[in-house]
Write a protein that holds these residues in place. Structure first.
Motif, PDB file in Angstrom:
ATOM      1  N   GLY A  11       0.755  -1.299  -0.195  1.00 19.96           N
ATOM      2  CA  GLY A  11      -0.037   0.079   0.040  1.00 19.96           C
ATOM      3  C   GLY A  11       0.720   1.388  -0.028  1.00 19.96           C
ATOM      4  O   GLY A  11       1.893   1.052   0.121  1.00 19.96           O
ATOM      5  N   VAL A  12       0.180   2.510   0.019  1.00 19.75           N
ATOM      6  CA  VAL A  12       0.583   3.784   0.112  1.00 19.75           C
ATOM      7  C   VAL A  12       0.124   4.215   1.105  1.00 19.75           C
ATOM      8  O   VAL A  12      -1.023   4.487   1.120  1.00 19.75           O
ATOM      9  N   THR A  13       0.891   4.849   2.168  1.00 18.63           N
ATOM     10  CA  THR A  13       0.287   5.319   3.443  1.00 18.63           C
ATOM     11  C   THR A  13       0.650   6.877   3.614  1.00 18.63           C
ATOM     12  O   THR A  13       1.988   7.083   3.505  1.00 18.63           O
ATOM     13  N   ASN A  14      -0.279   7.586   3.898  1.00 15.44           N
ATOM     14  CA  ASN A  14      -0.074   9.297   4.226  1.00 15.44           C
ATOM     15  C   ASN A  14      -0.086   9.313   5.713  1.00 15.44           C
ATOM     16  O   ASN A  14      -1.180   8.799   6.438  1.00 15.44           O
ATOM     17  N   VAL A  15       0.799   9.637   6.268  1.00 14.22           N
ATOM     18  CA  VAL A  15       0.616  10.261   7.801  1.00 14.22           C
ATOM     19  C   VAL A  15       0.768  11.539   8.040  1.00 14.22           C
ATOM     20  O   VAL A  15       1.716  12.180   7.449  1.00 14.22           O
ATOM     21  N   GLY A  16       0.011  12.373   8.421  1.00 11.72           N
ATOM     22  CA  GLY A  16       0.021  13.563   8.786  1.00 11.72           C
ATOM     23  C   GLY A  16      -1.390  14.622   8.345  1.00 11.72           C
ATOM     24  O   GLY A  16      -2.187  13.670   8.224  1.00 11.72           O
ATOM     25  N   THR A  17      -1.149  15.720   8.108  1.00 10.10           N
ATOM     26  CA  THR A  17      -2.294  16.487   7.807  1.00 10.10           C
ATOM     27  C   THR A  17      -2.550  16.123   6.384  1.00 10.10           C
ATOM     28  O   THR A  17      -1.800  15.780   5.645  1.00 10.10           O
TER      29      THR A  17
END
Length: 92
Positions: free
Chosen positions: A55-61
């Motif tokens: 997968g591709v994960t975004n962490v943050g706002t």
């Protein structure tokens, strides 16, 4: 894959915006005490019911979506995952 963080938690319903552009994400509410990695976009592995997916994960706002300063963890599975959801009781 050089594992820097392992996050566990509960998949929660988001705003559904990813679905509208063909990129539905799994929104993770991390377990109590989980330390988030540095904000950014990560190559990731998503474990669902004993199956592992890239997968591709975004962490943050999400400044392009809203102005909420609360960081989120959202993963887009690169291979569509089928998740079996069990509801503990009927909707009241």
């Amino acid at each position: 894959m050089n594992e820097k963080a392992r996050l566990t938690g509960t998949i929660v319903h988001g705003k559904g915006l990813g679905h509208t552009v063909g990129m539905p994400t799994a929104n993770l509410r991390c377990d109590e005490g989980s330390a988030l990695p540095e904000a950014g976009v990560y190559a990731s592995l998503l474990e669902v019911d004993g199956q592992t997916y890239f997968g591709v994960t975004n962490v943050g706002t999400r400044p392009s979506v809203d102005s909420d300063p609360t960081p989120t963890v959202e993963t887009f599975p690169l291979r569509p995952a089928t998740v079996r959801l069990h509801l503990p009781r009927p909707r009241l």
